[in-house]
Design a protein around this motif. Structure first.
Motif, short mmCIF file in Angstrom:
data_model
loop_
_atom_site.label_atom_id
_atom_site.label_comp_id
_atom_site.label_asym_id
_atom_site.label_seq_id
_atom_site.Cartn_x
_atom_site.Cartn_y
_atom_site.Cartn_z
N LEU A 39 20.18 24.87 134.43
CA LEU A 39 20.14 24.47 133.10
C LEU A 39 21.03 23.63 132.33
N VAL A 40 20.61 22.56 131.67
CA VAL A 40 21.39 21.51 130.89
C VAL A 40 20.96 21.86 129.47
N ALA A 53 21.23 30.26 127.54
CA ALA A 53 22.44 30.17 128.40
C ALA A 53 23.00 31.38 129.01
N ASP A 54 23.22 32.36 127.85
CA ASP A 54 23.52 33.67 128.25
C ASP A 54 22.75 34.30 129.54
N GLU A 55 21.68 34.02 129.23
CA GLU A 55 20.68 34.68 130.20
C GLU A 55 20.48 34.21 131.71
N VAL A 56 20.57 32.73 131.62
CA VAL A 56 20.89 32.00 132.97
C VAL A 56 22.09 32.70 133.44
N LEU A 57 23.16 32.76 132.87
CA LEU A 57 24.53 32.97 133.57
C LEU A 57 24.56 34.48 133.85
N ARG A 58 23.97 35.43 133.19
CA ARG A 58 23.64 36.73 133.45
C ARG A 58 22.91 36.90 134.62
N LEU A 59 21.98 36.06 135.00
CA LEU A 59 21.20 36.20 136.31
C LEU A 59 21.79 35.27 137.39
N GLY A 65 26.82 22.60 129.89
CA GLY A 65 26.66 22.19 128.50
C GLY A 65 27.18 20.89 128.04
N VAL A 66 26.45 20.28 127.04
CA VAL A 66 26.87 19.16 126.60
C VAL A 66 27.06 19.16 125.19
N ILE A 67 28.10 19.00 124.41
CA ILE A 67 28.34 18.83 123.09
C ILE A 67 29.28 18.04 122.62
N PRO A 68 28.94 17.48 121.23
CA PRO A 68 29.84 16.27 120.88
C PRO A 68 31.20 17.19 120.24
N LYS A 69 32.26 16.11 120.44
CA LYS A 69 33.67 16.88 120.07
C LYS A 69 33.49 17.51 118.59
N ALA A 70 32.91 16.82 117.89
CA ALA A 70 32.90 17.50 116.13
C ALA A 70 32.33 18.69 116.40
N LEU A 71 31.20 19.20 116.93
CA LEU A 71 30.92 20.44 116.97
C LEU A 71 31.76 21.40 117.83
N ALA A 72 32.18 21.00 118.88
CA ALA A 72 33.01 21.60 119.69
C ALA A 72 34.25 22.25 118.81
N HIS A 73 34.56 21.59 118.04
CA HIS A 73 35.88 21.92 117.01
C HIS A 73 35.39 22.87 115.99
N LYS A 96 24.03 11.69 127.80
CA LYS A 96 24.38 12.56 129.10
C LYS A 96 23.57 13.50 129.48
N MET A 97 22.83 14.37 128.57
CA MET A 97 21.99 15.27 128.99
C MET A 97 20.67 14.87 129.70
N ALA A 98 20.00 13.65 129.17
CA ALA A 98 19.18 12.95 129.77
C ALA A 98 19.41 12.47 131.33
#
Length: 196
Positions: A39-40, A53-59, A65-73, A96-98
């Motif tokens: 998953l991306v 994301a949680d379900e993919v990890l659980r399985l 993950g790709v997140i801009p700095k402004a949202l990461a903070h 990046k996601m593409a």
């Protein structure tokens, strides 16, 4: 079509009104893991984004993950991902996601989800990629959009061959099976990645 090993999911940072939206996100996650597809996604821990994301990890699957700095903070970043990319801007995030994905699916979501979907679909129309794009039309969520897109095609603002670049299905497994059989049409390359 070459094998799909990585799939980008666009979806809401909200869970929406109906529980079926979360159920569809969980089913998509299971479908990805069963096919060994990583998953991306947008890197957040909230809404449908967090659920898939949680379900993919659980399985036992892989999540990038790709997140801009402004949202990461702003403390929405998912802390337990397999891999995380923090970008300088939203534009860099989408690129990046593409680059990381072999295919794209939009679950229910809001303005950001629609914007991401339309951009990647436009890139396919412009010949910038030949990767499959699809809508997961959960509980008729995208019925109105589908009707409008048919109207846009009928009014000759979108060609039938470009309209067909976006696959629409109600169930994740059906959409993924179509992706596996996808043969990209010959589309004239209008611009290169460096020109966007």
């Amino acid at each position: 079509m070459s094998a799909i090993t990585s799939l980008c999911v666009y979806c809401g940072s909200s869970s929406g009104r109906l529980p079926v939206y979360t159920e569809a996100a969980l089913q998509l996650a299971a479908s990805l893991v069963s096919r060994n597809i990583r998953l991306v996604y947008g890197g957040a821990s909230i809404g449908l984004m967090g659920s898939v994301a949680d379900e993919v990890l659980r399985l036992g699957g892989t999540v990038v993950g790709v997140i801009p700095k402004a949202l990461a903070h702003k403390e929405v970043i998912h802390a337990n991902l397999t891999e995380l990319h923090i970008t300088q801007s939203m534009h860099e995030r989408k690129l990046k996601m593409a680059q990381l994905a072999d295919a794209f699916i939009a679950l229910p979501g809001g303005i950001g989800t629609l914007e991401e979907l339309f951009e990647i679909w436009t890139w396919a129309q412009l010949g910038m990629h030949s990767k499959p794009c699809g809508l997961l039309n959960v509980a008729g969520y995208y019925d109105g959009l589908n009707t409008f897109l048919e109207h846009v095609m009928a009014e000759q603002f979108v060609k039938a061959q470009h309209h067909a670049l976006l696959m629409v299905e109600e169930h994740a497994d059906v959409l993924l099976e179509r992706f596996m059989r996808y043969q990209p049409p010959a589309v004239r390359r209008w611009v290169d990645e460096a020109e966007i």
